[in-house]
Design an enzyme around this catalytic site. Structure first.
Site, PDB file in Angstrom:
ATOM      1  N   GLY A  12       0.821  -1.219   0.000  1.00 20.78           N
ATOM      2  CA  GLY A  12       0.000   0.000   0.000  1.00 20.78           C
ATOM      3  C   GLY A  12       0.853   1.266   0.000  1.00 20.78           C
ATOM      4  N   LEU A  85      -0.170  -2.324   8.764  1.00 16.36           N
ATOM      5  CA  LEU A  85      -0.777  -1.307   7.893  1.00 16.36           C
ATOM      6  C   LEU A  85      -1.821  -1.938   6.981  1.00 16.36           C
ATOM      7  CD1 LEU A  85       2.545   0.435   6.734  1.00 16.36           C
ATOM      8  CD2 LEU A  85       1.287   0.746   8.851  1.00 16.36           C
ATOM      9  N   TYR A 100     -16.466  -8.215   5.137  1.00 15.08           N
ATOM     10  CA  TYR A 100     -15.071  -8.409   4.731  1.00 15.08           C
ATOM     11  C   TYR A 100     -14.179  -7.365   5.414  1.00 15.08           C
ATOM     12  CZ  TYR A 100     -10.821  -8.407   2.034  1.00 15.08           C
ATOM     13  OH  TYR A 100      -9.494  -8.429   1.688  1.00 15.08           O
ATOM     14  N   THR A 132      -6.776   5.385  13.007  1.00 16.01           N
ATOM     15  CA  THR A 132      -7.224   6.433  12.094  1.00 16.01           C
ATOM     16  C   THR A 132      -8.112   7.481  12.753  1.00 16.01           C
ATOM     17  OG1 THR A 132      -8.703   6.838  10.228  1.00 16.01           O
ATOM     18  CG2 THR A 132      -9.039   4.792  11.399  1.00 16.01           C
ATOM     19  N   GLU A 134     -10.631   8.540  11.424  1.00 12.70           N
ATOM     20  CA  GLU A 134     -12.021   8.141  11.159  1.00 12.70           C
ATOM     21  C   GLU A 134     -12.709   7.659  12.442  1.00 12.70           C
ATOM     22  OE1 GLU A 134     -14.371   7.692   8.378  1.00 12.70           O
ATOM     23  OE2 GLU A 134     -13.152   9.383   7.806  1.00 12.70           O
ATOM     24  N   TYR A 155     -15.811   0.659   8.317  1.00  5.42           N
ATOM     25  CA  TYR A 155     -14.348   0.766   8.389  1.00  5.42           C
ATOM     26  C   TYR A 155     -13.922   1.349   9.731  1.00  5.42           C
ATOM     27  CZ  TYR A 155      -9.759   2.964   7.713  1.00  5.42           C
ATOM     28  OH  TYR A 155      -8.458   3.384   7.872  1.00  5.42           O
ATOM     29  N   LYS A 159     -11.781  -0.318  12.786  1.00  7.95           N
ATOM     30  CA  LYS A 159     -10.522   0.259  13.292  1.00  7.95           C
ATOM     31  C   LYS A 159     -10.609   0.519  14.794  1.00  7.95           C
ATOM     32  CE  LYS A 159      -7.536   0.801   9.846  1.00  7.95           C
ATOM     33  NZ  LYS A 159      -6.168   0.292   9.865  1.00  7.95           N
TER      34      LYS A 159
HETATM   35  P1  NAP Z   1      -3.701   1.274   1.296  1.00  6.62           P
HETATM   36  O1  NAP Z   1      -2.872   1.981   0.282  1.00  6.62           O
HETATM   37  O2  NAP Z   1      -5.120   0.967   1.009  1.00  6.62           O
HETATM   38  O3  NAP Z   1      -2.930  -0.085   1.665  1.00  6.62           O
HETATM   39  C1  NAP Z   1      -3.558  -1.108   2.381  1.00  6.62           C
HETATM   40  C2  NAP Z   1      -2.661  -2.322   2.369  1.00  6.62           C
HETATM   41  O4  NAP Z   1      -3.346  -3.404   3.015  1.00  6.62           O
HETATM   42  C3  NAP Z   1      -2.311  -2.830   0.956  1.00  6.62           C
HETATM   43  O5  NAP Z   1      -0.996  -3.316   0.965  1.00  6.62           O
HETATM   44  C4  NAP Z   1      -3.294  -3.985   0.768  1.00  6.62           C
HETATM   45  O6  NAP Z   1      -2.873  -4.943  -0.173  1.00  6.62           O
HETATM   46  C5  NAP Z   1      -3.266  -4.558   2.178  1.00  6.62           C
HETATM   47  N1  NAP Z   1      -4.369  -5.470   2.417  1.00  6.62           N
HETATM   48  C6  NAP Z   1      -5.679  -5.292   2.124  1.00  6.62           C
HETATM   49  N2  NAP Z   1      -6.381  -6.397   2.465  1.00  6.62           N
HETATM   50  C7  NAP Z   1      -5.482  -7.285   2.979  1.00  6.62           C
HETATM   51  C8  NAP Z   1      -5.583  -8.600   3.460  1.00  6.62           C
HETATM   52  N3  NAP Z   1      -6.748  -9.253   3.484  1.00  6.62           N
HETATM   53  N4  NAP Z   1      -4.467  -9.223   3.917  1.00  6.62           N
HETATM   54  C9  NAP Z   1      -3.270  -8.574   3.867  1.00  6.62           C
HETATM   55  N5  NAP Z   1      -3.107  -7.324   3.400  1.00  6.62           N
HETATM   56  C10 NAP Z   1      -4.205  -6.693   2.960  1.00  6.62           C
HETATM   57  O7  NAP Z   1      -3.677   2.081   2.668  1.00  6.62           O
HETATM   58  P2  NAP Z   1      -2.629   3.189   3.181  1.00  6.62           P
HETATM   59  O8  NAP Z   1      -3.131   4.516   2.763  1.00  6.62           O
HETATM   60  O9  NAP Z   1      -1.248   2.767   2.855  1.00  6.62           O
HETATM   61  O10 NAP Z   1      -2.860   3.094   4.746  1.00  6.62           O
HETATM   62  C11 NAP Z   1      -2.132   2.154   5.545  1.00  6.62           C
HETATM   63  C12 NAP Z   1      -2.930   1.829   6.792  1.00  6.62           C
HETATM   64  O11 NAP Z   1      -3.178   3.008   7.531  1.00  6.62           O
HETATM   65  C13 NAP Z   1      -4.304   1.220   6.533  1.00  6.62           C
HETATM   66  O12 NAP Z   1      -4.562   0.298   7.571  1.00  6.62           O
HETATM   67  C14 NAP Z   1      -5.260   2.387   6.643  1.00  6.62           C
HETATM   68  O13 NAP Z   1      -6.539   1.947   7.026  1.00  6.62           O
HETATM   69  C15 NAP Z   1      -4.576   3.200   7.730  1.00  6.62           C
HETATM   70  N6  NAP Z   1      -4.770   4.661   7.666  1.00  6.62           N
HETATM   71  C16 NAP Z   1      -4.552   5.331   6.499  1.00  6.62           C
HETATM   72  C17 NAP Z   1      -4.673   6.710   6.474  1.00  6.62           C
HETATM   73  C18 NAP Z   1      -4.424   7.489   5.218  1.00  6.62           C
HETATM   74  O14 NAP Z   1      -4.862   8.649   5.162  1.00  6.62           O
HETATM   75  N7  NAP Z   1      -3.728   6.939   4.233  1.00  6.62           N
HETATM   76  C19 NAP Z   1      -5.015   7.389   7.655  1.00  6.62           C
HETATM   77  C20 NAP Z   1      -5.212   6.663   8.815  1.00  6.62           C
HETATM   78  C21 NAP Z   1      -5.070   5.292   8.822  1.00  6.62           C
HETATM   79  P3  NAP Z   1      -3.166  -4.752  -1.772  1.00  6.62           P
HETATM   80  O15 NAP Z   1      -2.102  -3.813  -2.256  1.00  6.62           O
HETATM   81  O16 NAP Z   1      -3.039  -6.138  -2.279  1.00  6.62           O
HETATM   82  O17 NAP Z   1      -4.541  -4.165  -1.870  1.00  6.62           O
HETATM   83  N1  GDD Z   2     -13.159   8.841  -2.193  1.00  7.78           N
HETATM   84  C1  GDD Z   2     -13.911   9.891  -2.535  1.00  7.78           C
HETATM   85  N2  GDD Z   2     -14.328  10.033  -3.832  1.00  7.78           N
HETATM   86  N3  GDD Z   2     -14.226  10.803  -1.581  1.00  7.78           N
HETATM   87  C2  GDD Z   2     -14.945  11.882  -1.956  1.00  7.78           C
HETATM   88  C3  GDD Z   2     -15.383  12.074  -3.274  1.00  7.78           C
HETATM   89  C4  GDD Z   2     -15.067  11.095  -4.249  1.00  7.78           C
HETATM   90  O1  GDD Z   2     -15.429  11.194  -5.419  1.00  7.78           O
HETATM   91  N4  GDD Z   2     -16.053  13.260  -3.326  1.00  7.78           N
HETATM   92  C5  GDD Z   2     -16.037  13.772  -2.101  1.00  7.78           C
HETATM   93  N5  GDD Z   2     -15.375  12.944  -1.251  1.00  7.78           N
HETATM   94  C6  GDD Z   2     -15.181  13.160   0.197  1.00  7.78           C
HETATM   95  C7  GDD Z   2     -15.561  11.963   1.078  1.00  7.78           C
HETATM   96  O2  GDD Z   2     -16.976  11.902   1.263  1.00  7.78           O
HETATM   97  C8  GDD Z   2     -14.792  12.325   2.344  1.00  7.78           C
HETATM   98  O3  GDD Z   2     -15.533  13.220   3.133  1.00  7.78           O
HETATM   99  C9  GDD Z   2     -13.542  13.039   1.817  1.00  7.78           C
HETATM  100  O4  GDD Z   2     -13.818  13.375   0.446  1.00  7.78           O
HETATM  101  C10 GDD Z   2     -12.260  12.220   1.880  1.00  7.78           C
HETATM  102  O5  GDD Z   2     -12.521  10.958   1.280  1.00  7.78           O
HETATM  103  P1  GDD Z   2     -11.348   9.892   1.034  1.00  7.78           P
HETATM  104  O6  GDD Z   2     -10.240  10.515   0.293  1.00  7.78           O
HETATM  105  O7  GDD Z   2     -11.987   8.668   0.462  1.00  7.78           O
HETATM  106  O8  GDD Z   2     -10.766   9.629   2.494  1.00  7.78           O
HETATM  107  P2  GDD Z   2     -11.483   9.347   3.894  1.00  7.78           P
HETATM  108  O9  GDD Z   2     -11.268  10.561   4.735  1.00  7.78           O
HETATM  109  O10 GDD Z   2     -12.855   8.847   3.733  1.00  7.78           O
HETATM  110  O11 GDD Z   2     -10.602   8.144   4.454  1.00  7.78           O
HETATM  111  C11 GDD Z   2      -9.171   8.164   4.340  1.00  7.78           C
HETATM  112  O12 GDD Z   2      -8.609   8.767   5.478  1.00  7.78           O
HETATM  113  C12 GDD Z   2      -8.837   8.067   6.703  1.00  7.78           C
HETATM  114  C13 GDD Z   2      -8.194   8.898   7.813  1.00  7.78           C
HETATM  115  O13 GDD Z   2      -9.076   9.878   8.252  1.00  7.78           O
HETATM  116  C14 GDD Z   2      -8.697   6.717   4.163  1.00  7.78           C
HETATM  117  O14 GDD Z   2      -7.336   6.721   3.856  1.00  7.78           O
HETATM  118  C15 GDD Z   2      -8.896   5.910   5.430  1.00  7.78           C
HETATM  119  O15 GDD Z   2      -8.275   4.641   5.291  1.00  7.78           O
HETATM  120  C16 GDD Z   2      -8.239   6.670   6.594  1.00  7.78           C
HETATM  121  O16 GDD Z   2      -8.422   5.964   7.788  1.00  7.78           O
END
Ligand code: NAP
Ligand code: GDD
Length: 345
Positions: A12, A85, A100, A132, A134, A155, A159
């Protein structure tokens, strides 16, 4: 001896940045990738050499929904640090696949923690859980470690289970287990269906003439956006402390989705003009409608306002982000333009 790290979710966005950081710090990095019918290692291909060559980066097949694979990998690798992660990390999608999402994002955490216990590795391993913002959901901003949780999606509820089971295993079995409560963080490696990357890709394509229109959902939700490169450093710092604890990691600044669109347009020299309200709101460029709203991107329950307070991390971890929203947008836009131009060639 080199330290060994094991990363679930290595393929990821964060997995790729964290691997890079740990390799630079001279760790041996082991990653868990799941089987997929198409390639899922694009983000780590830079440093994933042919395993027959000398390397400090190793991949193992496994899946967070499969307890046996989790246990066997931990037993084989014997890591000093585990970073979990792995997750079904898309909030919108979690409403479509709630069971799931719970299995992987909640129970996956339990599977790792319980493997540590079963293998009697409580004293050896340090565990990082990717929590997160969230989880704060509908709680009033700004949100810190002291703010109540109020999850608004399958989700976020999953978490929250992971958050508390991490604390429970820390208290019950003395495992060095920590939660990072990270606010949104983005980068050129961000998944293409998250809003920032979706906006950047679509507007770059519109500018280069290979797409006509971008459809979005709620333009008015507000997020605290940082750069993934800064946030993976915080993960590592959390595991280097003397005592395990939980930390909010955020930029402490908040912007709306619409503001993010405006910043990307500015970076690309697109003069965007907004007209209409609600579902009929549209964005125009040179009198052409390039942005519209599509209800399908609205969520059954929305998180309207996230804004972190990361004082504890800044003080105790001596952590501070290098990026701000403008440098984040610049990095994402420059990289996308480069990608699009090279894919044309
Ligand atoms: P991401 O790009 O969606 O990466 C998620 C990773 O989890 C990918 O490597 C994915 O594999 C793997 N995965 C999904 N299902 C799995 C399974 N069944 N078994 C093993 N691995 C699995 O997420 P990210 O943005 O890097 O975020 C990393 C972590 O931080 C996540 O847990 C996310 O919920 C959390 N988080 C993210 C944010 C953010 O803003 N990015 C903020 C707060 C928390 P594939 O590549 O095969 O799909
Ligand atoms: N994805 C998406 N697509 N979001 C949209 C869109 C669209 O077309 N239009 C508006 N949004 C709004 C969503 O409703 C949300 O309020 C905001 O944009 C951010 O959406 P995402 O980028 O999908 O992120 P998220 O905040 O829902 O979740 C991400 O951040 C979390 C941390 O606060 C993910 O990375 C989560 O895994 C992570 O935990």
């Amino acid at each position: 001896m080199k330290k060994k790290a094991l990363i679930f979710g290595v393929t990821g966005q964060d997995g790729a940045y964290l691997s890079k950081l740990l390799l630079k710090k001279k760790y041996k990095v082991h990653g868990v990738k799941r089987r997929s019918s198409s390639l899922n290692t694009q983000r780590i291909d830079d440093f994933y050499l042919d395993p027959h060559q000398k390397t400090n980066f190793y991949l193992h097949y496994g899946d967070l929904s499969d307890s046996l694979s989790v246990l066997k990998i931990i037993e084989k690798v014997k890591p000093d640090e585990i970073y979990n992660l792995g997750a079904q990390s898309h909030v919108g999608v979690s409403f479509d696949v709630p069971e799931y999402t719970s299995n992987v994002t909640a129970l996956g955490t339990l599977r790792i923690l319980d493997s540590i216990r079963n293998l009697k590795m409580e004293k050896k391993v340090r565990y990082y859980q990717a929590g997160t913002s969230e989880m704060f959901g509908a709680s009033k901003p700004p949100q810190s470690e002291k703010t109540n949780f109020y999850p608004r999606s399958p989700y976020a509820a999953a978490k929250l289970y992971s958050h508390w089971i991490t604390i429970n295993y820390r208290e019950a079995y003395n495992i060095f287990a920590c939660n990072g409560i990270l606010f949104n963080h983005e980068s050129p490696l961000r998944g293409e269906t998250f809003v920032t990357r979706k906006i950047v890709i679509a507007l770059c394509k519109i500018l280069l003439g290979s797409s006509e229109k971008l459809y979005l959902g709620n333009l008015y939700s507000k997020r605290d956006w940082g750069h993934a490169e800064d946030y993976v450093l915080a993960m590592w710092k959390i595991l280097q402390k003397n005592k395990p604890s939980d930390y909010v990691i955020s930029s402490d600044k908040q912007y709306s989705v619409k503001y993010f669109v405006n910043l990307v347009c500015k970076e690309l020299g697109i003069k965007i003009v907004w007209k209409g309200i609600g579902i009929k709101e549209k964005g125009f460029w040179n009198k052409k409608n390039i942005i519209s709203i599509d209800r399908k991107y609205f969520r059954p329950t929305e998180v309207e306002s996230l804004l972190g307070n990361s004082k504890k991390a800044r003080k105790e971890l001596n952590w501070k982000p290098k990026h701000n929203i403008k440098s984040l947008v610049k990095d994402m836009v420059n990289s996308e333009i480069k990608n699009l131009k090279s894919s044309r060639i």
